[in-house]
Scaffold this active site. Sequence first.
Site, PDB file in Angstrom:
ATOM      1  N   SER A 290       0.720  -1.172  -0.083  1.00 44.94           N
ATOM      2  CA  SER A 290       0.069  -0.085   0.273  1.00 44.94           C
ATOM      3  C   SER A 290       1.006   1.113   0.129  1.00 44.94           C
ATOM      4  CB  SER A 290      -0.983  -0.100   1.062  1.00 44.94           C
ATOM      5  OG  SER A 290      -1.996   1.144   0.919  1.00 44.94           O
TER       6      SER A 290
ATOM      7  N   HIS B 108      -8.427   0.949  -0.841  1.00 47.05           N
ATOM      8  CA  HIS B 108      -8.353   0.220  -1.868  1.00 47.05           C
ATOM      9  C   HIS B 108      -9.487  -0.588  -2.393  1.00 47.05           C
ATOM     10  CE1 HIS B 108      -3.930   0.173  -1.423  1.00 47.05           C
ATOM     11  NE2 HIS B 108      -4.213   0.117  -0.104  1.00 47.05           N
TER      12      HIS B 108
END
Length: 306
Positions: A90, A199
Amino acid sequence: MKTCFLFPGQGAQYPGMAKDFYETSKGVRELFKTASEASSMDLKTLLFESDEETLKQTKNTQIAIALAGAAAALSAKEHGIVPQGAAGFSVGEWPALAEAGVISHYDMFRLVSERGRLMDEAGAHSGGSTMSAVLYLSPGKIEQVIAEARLTQCWIANYNSPSQCVISGTEKDIGIAEEKLRQAGAKRVIRLKVSGAFHSPLMHEAYEAFKELVEAITFSDPTINLYSNVSGKRIESGAEAKKYASLQIISPVRWIDEEANIAADGFELCLETGPGTVLTGLWKASGSSISCIAAGTLDALVSFSL
Protein backbone atom coordinates in the site's frame (compact mmCIF):
# COMPACT_ATOMS: atom_id res chain seq x y z
CA MET A 1 22.91 -12.16 -1.89
CA LYS A 2 20.28 -10.81 -4.28
CA THR A 3 18.20 -8.71 -1.88
CA CYS A 4 14.76 -7.11 -2.07
CA PHE A 5 13.66 -4.36 0.30
CA LEU A 6 10.04 -4.67 1.48
CA PHE A 7 8.37 -1.52 2.81
CA PRO A 8 5.42 -1.96 5.24
CA GLY A 9 2.16 -0.05 5.06
CA GLN A 10 -0.42 1.52 7.31
CA GLY A 11 -0.90 -0.32 10.60
CA ALA A 12 2.78 -0.97 11.29
CA GLN A 13 3.40 2.47 12.81
CA TYR A 14 4.35 3.12 16.43
CA PRO A 15 5.52 6.20 18.38
CA GLY A 16 9.28 6.64 18.20
CA MET A 17 9.81 4.64 15.02
CA ALA A 18 13.04 5.45 13.14
CA LYS A 19 14.40 7.50 16.06
CA ASP A 20 17.44 5.21 16.34
CA PHE A 21 18.21 5.78 12.67
CA TYR A 22 17.74 9.53 13.07
CA GLU A 23 20.12 9.73 16.01
CA THR A 24 22.90 7.77 14.31
CA SER A 25 22.77 8.87 10.67
CA LYS A 26 23.34 12.31 9.15
CA GLY A 27 21.73 11.02 5.96
CA VAL A 28 18.55 10.08 7.80
CA ARG A 29 18.42 13.50 9.47
CA GLU A 30 18.64 15.07 6.00
CA LEU A 31 15.86 12.74 4.86
CA PHE A 32 13.64 13.98 7.72
CA LYS A 33 14.39 17.56 6.69
CA THR A 34 13.43 16.80 3.07
CA ALA A 35 10.22 15.06 4.14
CA SER A 36 9.21 17.90 6.45
CA GLU A 37 9.78 20.50 3.72
CA ALA A 38 7.90 18.47 1.11
CA SER A 39 4.90 17.82 3.36
CA SER A 40 4.91 21.13 5.29
CA MET A 41 4.78 19.05 8.49
CA ASP A 42 7.09 18.72 11.50
CA LEU A 43 7.83 15.04 11.00
CA LYS A 44 10.44 14.74 13.72
CA THR A 45 7.78 15.73 16.25
CA LEU A 46 5.13 13.55 14.57
CA LEU A 47 7.22 10.38 14.62
CA PHE A 48 8.98 10.82 17.95
CA GLU A 49 6.54 12.70 20.18
CA SER A 50 3.02 11.84 18.95
CA ASP A 51 0.83 9.31 20.71
CA GLU A 52 -0.69 6.26 19.01
CA GLU A 53 -4.02 7.97 18.34
CA THR A 54 -2.37 10.83 16.49
CA LEU A 55 -0.27 8.44 14.42
CA LYS A 56 -3.36 6.39 13.55
CA GLN A 57 -4.92 9.28 11.66
CA THR A 58 -4.50 8.45 7.97
CA LYS A 59 -3.30 11.95 7.11
CA ASN A 60 -0.45 11.41 9.59
CA THR A 61 0.13 7.68 9.25
CA GLN A 62 0.97 7.55 5.58
CA ILE A 63 3.71 10.16 5.56
CA ALA A 64 5.11 8.78 8.84
CA ILE A 65 5.27 5.20 7.52
CA ALA A 66 6.83 6.32 4.23
CA LEU A 67 9.51 8.29 6.07
CA ALA A 68 10.28 5.49 8.53
CA GLY A 69 10.62 3.04 5.62
CA ALA A 70 12.89 5.35 3.65
CA ALA A 71 15.02 5.90 6.78
CA ALA A 72 15.40 2.16 7.36
CA ALA A 73 16.38 1.62 3.71
CA LEU A 74 18.96 4.39 3.81
CA SER A 75 20.45 3.00 7.03
CA ALA A 76 20.59 -0.47 5.49
CA LYS A 77 22.59 0.91 2.56
CA GLU A 78 24.87 2.78 4.96
CA HIS A 79 25.56 -0.64 6.51
CA GLY A 80 26.55 -2.03 3.14
CA ILE A 81 23.30 -3.71 2.12
CA VAL A 82 22.43 -2.75 -1.45
CA PRO A 83 19.04 -3.88 -2.83
CA GLN A 84 18.45 -5.26 -6.29
CA GLY A 85 14.68 -5.01 -5.86
CA ALA A 86 11.98 -3.14 -3.94
CA ALA A 87 8.31 -3.62 -3.14
CA GLY A 88 5.94 -2.00 -0.69
CA PHE A 89 2.55 -2.72 0.81
CA SER A 90 0.00 0.00 0.00
CA VAL A 91 1.60 3.32 1.03
CA GLY A 92 4.84 1.33 1.43
CA GLU A 93 5.03 1.19 -2.35
CA TRP A 94 5.93 4.89 -2.34
CA PRO A 95 9.32 4.58 -0.61
CA ALA A 96 9.86 1.58 -2.91
CA LEU A 97 9.31 3.89 -5.91
CA ALA A 98 11.93 6.27 -4.53
CA GLU A 99 14.31 3.39 -3.78
CA ALA A 100 14.02 2.26 -7.40
CA GLY A 101 14.82 5.77 -8.69
CA VAL A 102 11.36 6.28 -10.22
CA ILE A 103 10.75 9.53 -8.33
CA SER A 104 12.79 11.70 -5.99
CA HIS A 105 12.37 11.46 -2.24
CA TYR A 106 11.06 15.03 -2.23
CA ASP A 107 8.31 14.24 -4.74
CA MET A 108 7.55 10.97 -2.98
CA PHE A 109 7.02 12.66 0.38
CA ARG A 110 4.94 15.46 -1.16
CA LEU A 111 2.65 12.99 -2.95
CA VAL A 112 2.32 10.70 0.06
CA SER A 113 1.27 13.57 2.31
CA GLU A 114 -1.44 14.49 -0.22
CA ARG A 115 -2.43 10.82 -0.62
CA GLY A 116 -3.03 10.50 3.12
CA ARG A 117 -5.05 13.70 3.25
CA LEU A 118 -7.21 12.79 0.24
CA MET A 119 -7.89 9.25 1.43
CA ASP A 120 -8.82 10.55 4.87
CA GLU A 121 -11.27 13.00 3.31
CA ALA A 122 -12.72 10.38 0.96
CA GLY A 123 -13.38 8.12 3.93
CA ALA A 124 -15.21 10.90 5.74
CA HIS A 125 -17.33 11.62 2.65
CA SER A 126 -18.22 7.98 1.89
CA GLY A 127 -21.19 7.89 4.26
CA GLY A 128 -19.98 5.02 6.41
CA SER A 129 -17.32 2.64 5.15
CA THR A 130 -14.86 0.29 6.79
CA MET A 131 -12.59 -2.76 6.47
CA SER A 132 -12.32 -6.19 8.12
CA ALA A 133 -9.56 -8.78 8.24
CA VAL A 134 -10.63 -12.34 7.37
CA LEU A 135 -8.42 -15.10 8.77
CA TYR A 136 -8.07 -18.73 7.74
CA LEU A 137 -10.29 -18.61 4.69
CA SER A 138 -8.88 -18.71 1.15
CA PRO A 139 -9.17 -15.70 -1.16
CA GLY A 140 -11.21 -17.76 -3.61
CA LYS A 141 -13.71 -18.73 -0.93
CA ILE A 142 -14.03 -15.11 0.23
CA GLU A 143 -14.72 -13.99 -3.34
CA GLN A 144 -17.34 -16.74 -3.66
CA VAL A 145 -19.11 -15.71 -0.45
CA ILE A 146 -19.24 -12.06 -1.51
CA ALA A 147 -20.58 -12.99 -4.95
CA GLU A 148 -23.21 -15.41 -3.64
CA ALA A 149 -24.44 -12.83 -1.12
CA ARG A 150 -24.70 -10.31 -3.98
CA LEU A 151 -22.81 -7.68 -2.03
CA THR A 152 -22.15 -4.94 -4.57
CA GLN A 153 -20.40 -2.63 -2.09
CA CYS A 154 -17.90 -5.12 -0.64
CA TRP A 155 -14.56 -6.15 -2.16
CA ILE A 156 -11.30 -7.83 -1.23
CA ALA A 157 -8.90 -4.97 -0.62
CA ASN A 158 -5.76 -6.86 0.42
CA TYR A 159 -4.70 -10.31 -0.76
CA ASN A 160 -2.24 -10.74 2.10
CA SER A 161 -1.59 -14.50 2.20
CA PRO A 162 -3.28 -17.77 1.24
CA SER A 163 -5.08 -17.69 4.59
CA GLN A 164 -5.55 -13.95 5.20
CA CYS A 165 -7.35 -11.20 3.31
CA VAL A 166 -8.90 -7.84 4.13
CA ILE A 167 -12.30 -6.82 2.81
CA SER A 168 -13.39 -3.24 2.20
CA GLY A 169 -16.79 -1.62 1.65
CA THR A 170 -19.82 0.06 3.15
CA GLU A 171 -20.72 -0.55 6.80
CA LYS A 172 -23.88 -2.36 5.68
CA ASP A 173 -22.27 -4.77 3.23
CA ILE A 174 -19.23 -5.40 5.42
CA GLY A 175 -21.54 -6.31 8.31
CA ILE A 176 -23.38 -8.83 6.14
CA ALA A 177 -20.13 -10.19 4.72
CA GLU A 178 -18.62 -10.70 8.18
CA GLU A 179 -21.49 -12.96 9.22
CA LYS A 180 -21.50 -14.87 5.92
CA LEU A 181 -17.74 -15.42 6.11
CA ARG A 182 -17.95 -16.77 9.64
CA GLN A 183 -20.64 -19.18 8.48
CA ALA A 184 -18.36 -20.21 5.60
CA GLY A 185 -15.59 -21.23 8.00
CA ALA A 186 -13.47 -18.17 8.70
CA LYS A 187 -11.86 -18.67 12.11
CA ARG A 188 -11.71 -14.94 12.81
CA VAL A 189 -13.19 -11.83 11.21
CA ILE A 190 -11.82 -8.65 12.76
CA ARG A 191 -13.20 -5.17 12.12
CA LEU A 192 -10.31 -2.76 11.55
CA LYS A 193 -10.02 0.72 13.00
CA VAL A 194 -9.67 2.65 9.76
CA SER A 195 -11.14 5.88 8.41
CA GLY A 196 -12.49 4.46 5.17
CA ALA A 197 -12.80 1.61 2.67
CA PHE A 198 -9.27 1.77 1.34
CA HIS A 199 -8.28 0.01 -1.90
CA SER A 200 -11.86 -0.10 -3.12
CA PRO A 201 -14.04 1.87 -5.57
CA LEU A 202 -15.33 3.88 -2.59
CA MET A 203 -12.00 5.76 -2.74
CA HIS A 204 -12.82 7.12 -6.20
CA GLU A 205 -12.96 10.72 -4.97
CA ALA A 206 -9.39 10.45 -3.66
CA TYR A 207 -8.26 8.65 -6.82
CA GLU A 208 -9.49 11.40 -9.15
CA ALA A 209 -7.87 14.19 -7.14
CA PHE A 210 -4.62 12.29 -6.61
CA LYS A 211 -4.35 11.35 -10.27
CA GLU A 212 -4.09 15.04 -11.19
CA LEU A 213 -1.21 15.51 -8.75
CA VAL A 214 0.63 12.43 -10.01
CA GLU A 215 0.30 13.52 -13.65
CA ALA A 216 2.41 16.61 -12.95
CA ILE A 217 5.38 14.54 -11.70
CA THR A 218 8.03 12.88 -13.87
CA PHE A 219 8.29 9.12 -13.31
CA SER A 220 11.53 7.51 -14.56
CA ASP A 221 12.10 3.87 -15.46
CA PRO A 222 13.05 1.74 -12.41
CA THR A 223 16.79 1.22 -11.88
CA ILE A 224 16.17 -2.00 -9.91
CA ASN A 225 13.35 -4.55 -9.92
CA LEU A 226 10.16 -2.89 -8.67
CA TYR A 227 6.85 -4.63 -8.01
CA SER A 228 3.29 -3.31 -8.23
CA ASN A 229 0.41 -3.76 -5.79
CA VAL A 230 -2.04 -3.28 -8.66
CA SER A 231 -0.74 -5.99 -10.99
CA GLY A 232 1.32 -8.06 -8.58
CA LYS A 233 4.03 -8.03 -11.25
CA ARG A 234 7.30 -6.26 -11.96
CA ILE A 235 6.96 -2.67 -13.17
CA GLU A 236 8.82 -2.21 -16.44
CA SER A 237 8.66 1.55 -17.08
CA GLY A 238 8.08 4.95 -15.56
CA ALA A 239 4.84 5.29 -17.51
CA GLU A 240 3.56 2.05 -16.01
CA ALA A 241 4.63 3.16 -12.53
CA LYS A 242 2.75 6.46 -12.94
CA LYS A 243 -0.46 4.71 -14.02
CA TYR A 244 -0.38 2.31 -11.08
CA ALA A 245 0.52 5.05 -8.58
CA SER A 246 -3.00 6.46 -8.85
CA LEU A 247 -4.89 3.21 -9.52
CA GLN A 248 -3.46 1.74 -6.33
CA ILE A 249 -5.91 3.81 -4.26
CA ILE A 250 -8.97 2.04 -5.74
CA SER A 251 -7.36 -1.34 -6.48
CA PRO A 252 -6.68 -4.34 -4.24
CA VAL A 253 -3.16 -4.98 -2.95
CA ARG A 254 -2.08 -8.21 -4.67
CA TRP A 255 0.65 -9.04 -2.18
CA ILE A 256 0.46 -12.82 -2.72
CA ASP A 257 1.30 -12.31 -6.39
CA GLU A 258 4.08 -9.85 -5.58
CA GLU A 259 5.74 -12.33 -3.23
CA ALA A 260 5.53 -15.06 -5.88
CA ASN A 261 7.07 -12.84 -8.54
CA ILE A 262 9.87 -11.67 -6.23
CA ALA A 263 10.71 -15.31 -5.55
CA ALA A 264 10.48 -16.21 -9.25
CA ASP A 265 12.97 -13.45 -10.11
CA GLY A 266 15.67 -15.21 -8.10
CA PHE A 267 15.89 -13.11 -4.96
CA GLU A 268 17.70 -14.84 -2.11
CA LEU A 269 16.77 -12.50 0.75
CA CYS A 270 14.07 -9.98 1.66
CA LEU A 271 14.55 -7.27 4.27
CA GLU A 272 11.53 -5.54 5.82
CA THR A 273 12.85 -1.98 5.81
CA GLY A 274 10.37 -0.19 8.01
CA PRO A 275 8.58 -0.52 11.34
CA GLY A 276 7.19 -3.81 12.63
CA THR A 277 7.21 -7.36 11.31
CA VAL A 278 3.94 -7.57 9.36
CA LEU A 279 5.55 -8.29 5.99
CA THR A 280 8.02 -10.73 7.51
CA GLY A 281 5.04 -12.64 8.90
CA LEU A 282 3.19 -12.60 5.58
CA TRP A 283 6.30 -13.82 3.77
CA LYS A 284 6.64 -16.75 6.15
CA ALA A 285 2.93 -17.53 5.68
CA SER A 286 3.54 -17.78 1.93
CA GLY A 287 5.62 -20.90 2.48
CA SER A 288 8.61 -19.51 0.59
CA SER A 289 12.03 -20.95 1.39
CA ILE A 290 13.57 -17.50 0.89
CA SER A 291 14.48 -15.74 4.13
CA CYS A 292 12.69 -12.54 5.09
CA ILE A 293 14.18 -10.57 7.99
CA ALA A 294 12.81 -7.55 9.84
CA ALA A 295 15.24 -4.64 9.60
CA GLY A 296 13.17 -1.76 10.95
CA THR A 297 15.39 -0.92 13.91
CA LEU A 298 19.09 -0.16 14.20
CA ASP A 299 19.67 -3.14 16.51
CA ALA A 300 18.05 -5.53 14.00
CA LEU A 301 20.02 -4.03 11.14
CA VAL A 302 23.34 -4.19 12.97
CA SER A 303 22.70 -7.79 14.09
CA PHE A 304 22.00 -8.80 10.52
CA SER A 305 24.88 -6.95 8.90
CA LEU A 306 27.54 -8.24 11.30
